[in-house]
Design an enzyme around this catalytic site. Structure first.
Site, PDB file in Angstrom:
ATOM      1  CB  THR A   1      -0.923  -0.015   1.239  1.00 37.39           C
ATOM      2  OG1 THR A   1      -1.715  -1.202   1.200  1.00 37.39           O
ATOM      3  CG2 THR A   1      -1.837   1.191   1.267  1.00 37.39           C
TER       4      THR A   1
ATOM      5  NE  ARG B   1      -2.196  -0.972   6.978  1.00 36.70           N
ATOM      6  CZ  ARG B   1      -2.515  -1.780   5.960  1.00 36.70           C
ATOM      7  NH1 ARG B   1      -2.965  -1.275   4.819  1.00 36.70           N
ATOM      8  NH2 ARG B   1      -2.419  -3.065   6.088  1.00 36.70           N
TER       9      ARG B   1
ATOM     10  CG  HIS C   1      -7.258  -0.874   2.849  1.00 36.68           C
ATOM     11  ND1 HIS C   1      -6.703   0.292   2.389  1.00 36.68           N
ATOM     12  CD2 HIS C   1      -6.357  -1.850   2.564  1.00 36.68           C
ATOM     13  CE1 HIS C   1      -5.528   0.032   1.844  1.00 36.68           C
ATOM     14  NE2 HIS C   1      -5.289  -1.246   1.932  1.00 36.68           N
TER      15      HIS C   1
END
Lengths: 304, 304, 304
Positions: free
Chosen positions: C54, C103, C131
């Site tokens: 990510t 995150r 997410h």
């Protein structure tokens, strides 16, 4: 030069090598001319083991070409920990980057990984295997300082385990250097490397003492003898001490001797050598930038 | 301003400081005008100990000037672990970057390292030593909010171990501030710092209670009292509780009091203060960007 | 699309989703047109837990838009270790960056953090929570390969703990997909998710064997069954083996089936599937770049 991936110095012909070194020299002469050459290029950095120096050097090279990096970060924080295969990792990262640099502890991993990707991949060290850009920057430093014509080079220290040394020896054979290997008996060149060099027609001699050959050398390439290779500390000290150099040692050398070291050094080269004209190891490290710029530029241009 | 390296706030004259702060103010007023000022510049980041905030702030400053960074990464992954000296590390990294930022746990390391390199080096904290850019951003924040003329400032908390505080105190002497130090007895200014301040002609008073002086203050600079400084938890709580502030505490303050903190805070400043006009600690952190942009710009321009 | 922050896929209407996907498709068709779109933009990366994929994808997206990142690095090296609150951290980093990506292991943290900042914040995963950019890239991949019209999709594997799956299911409801969930009984959809889907009017069916439904599917979305979910190894092997696919399994599928996986995979999808036209999981990972470029571009444009 026309290669998709750079896996090993052995894949490069003398013409390939000269092409990279010539281009590196052009870049070093006028780096500003290359500052926007790959402005929208992203280099994917896949370092599966730490290697600060190599990573900083590739990062600098890409940024000096106007591009940028995308870094996987440490393995501890990566998908590798969840059991992902190297083949999957490179196929994902290929989607982020225009070229990849891979450092991995497993010999052969760079070759394998390169078979799964379409973007150029450069091997930045695969365990006991290859590290072709180190070899190229070593060659560049040798050529700039001593030239390849009638070159006499001594390579000293740990010749048994040193990946750097084996790669360099093969490449030096390519440019017809007179090669002298200086090491304690327990750390001599592996039989397989010596055999390959002979097969390739290398001119190789081995020594246990630097003084035997020092006066003839144009280049002295020093490597570190690692403590871990010896059963006990006293044995290490006795051996390692004979392969350390200082300004006194170098009194017997030619005035224009070039002293190299892949760094980091611990005490193989005394600090008093740093201020002499012999000392070329920091310049050698800095040469990694134009050499890697040249290689990346050639790969990216060929790939377009 | 004409310095090769920025090692300590003490090396900066009042004129130097004003030059940096003036330039920072210009940058803050029109940052877009500086967005391409150092487009091909690489800043080498050598952080031998973690310091996220300082690192992010320098990174932002360099990128807001159009440049980029080359980061050594953590010491765990670096050549330092193989026994490389700091002098060797900086000489290698100098080949990658146009300027260096060094954070190192050893006092005096920045001064030493600067002697081995030709590119400008900025000390980003050397152990118990100096952290000049923190001092500059503190001064900038004070000047922007309260001005230096007839300034009365209180510095509260851990005055014994706080590097930030000692540096700031020296610099405030330079601008003729009236300085009040507020702390428990066990965490008062070290004798050596107090002695130096008196030698420099500082106007200094010490207090054990904030209420003694709060109504007179233009600026209150709060620092954290660390749990580790106390033999047991209960003693810590008893002491620390007296040096925490909230909106009730601040009722006795001037309306235009500026409350600062180098961050991170734990509970020295209650969260209800955040929404008041007193709260200047986030602005203070943000000021690190224009101040470091100004400093890097002046250093890089002078070095060319 | 007009949102300050992207916290959850649920906040996005069907029109919002189509806007992001349309814009991503435009970008994917001509990425060079966007190479300088946000040239002076810095994206603050706050990853309180590792997530290489990510992070690389967001980094690539920002750099492909001409911007750059400022990275907090790992939590181990950050102020968080000194006890700083998330609210304080984001308020400091807001001063460095034009947008933030967060995150964090704690569910609800992205929503909370977004309330303290004025720059756009994108949730890149908050524990068991949301997410949204993963959901968007999944939807993009589905739309590009199978389209949303009369879509029949099977989602297989760990449906109990998989955040990815729950988010995707809600979004698929939004586009009126026929949803089939295939898992061992012990890893079925949580009651709460099933309830919500029914409330939203989703068309949902559950299966324990893939063969029951495979021939009808346009898309098969495979997720990993984690060893840690089972009391012992043998039980894990027995169950997991039934939810692995290979080319043989896929003989019963439609010719134009799209096989997806959020990656990393371990052995849920055999490597012989990689070379078939079914395999869309690497493309899916790569789609993260244009989708995140589109989202960042829309957010930054709206924020100006």
């Amino acid at each position: 030069m026309r290669h998709d991936h750079i896996i090993s110095a052995k894949q490069l012909s003398r013409a390939d090598i000269e092409a990279v070194l010539d281009h590196a020299a052009d870049i070093a002469a006028d780096p500003a001319a290359y500052a926007d050459r790959h402005a929208d290029t992203l280099l994917g950095m896949l370092f599966f083991e730490p290697s600060t120096r190599t990573k900083m050097s590739f990062t600098t090279a890409m940024k000096r070409l106007g591009g940028d990096i995308v870094d996987m970060g440490s393995v501890e924080s990566s998908s590798v920990k969840k059991g992902e295969s190297l083949a999957d990792t490179v196929r994902v990262v290929e989607g982020y980057a225009d070229a990849l640099v891979l450092r991995h502890p497993m010999e052969g991993s760079a070759k394998m990984a390169s078979e799964f990707v379409d973007v150029p991949l450069v091997n930045a060290g695969d365990g006991a295997g290859q590290h072709p850009t180190q070899t190229l920057l070593d060659l560049y430093t040798i050529r700039e300082n001593a030239g390849f014509d009638d070159l006499t080079i001594g390579i000293m220290g740990d010749l048994k385990y040193g990946r750097t040394v084996h790669s360099l020896a093969h490449a030096l054979t390519n440019v017809d250097a007179h090669q002298h290997f200086i090491s304690p008996e327990s750390l001599q060149l592996p039989r397989s490397v010596r055999y390959d060099l002979h097969q390739e027609g290398a001119e190789v001699r081995e020594h246990t003492a630097l003084e035997e050959i020092l006066p003839e050398l144009d280049v002295l390439y020093v490597t570190r003898i690692q403590r871990e290779r010896f059963p006990d500390e006293s044995e290490y000290r006795a051996v390692a001490g004979q392969y350390q150099i200082d300004t006194e040692t170098l009194e017997a050398a030619k005035d224009d001797l070039t002293v190299m070291h892949p760094l980091p050094r611990v005490d193989e080269i005394a600090h008093d050598v740093d201020d002499t004209d012999y000392a070329t190891y920091f310049e050698q490290a800095h040469n990694g930038v134009p050499v890697r710029m040249a290689l990346l530029d050639l790969l990216l241009e060929a790939h377009q």
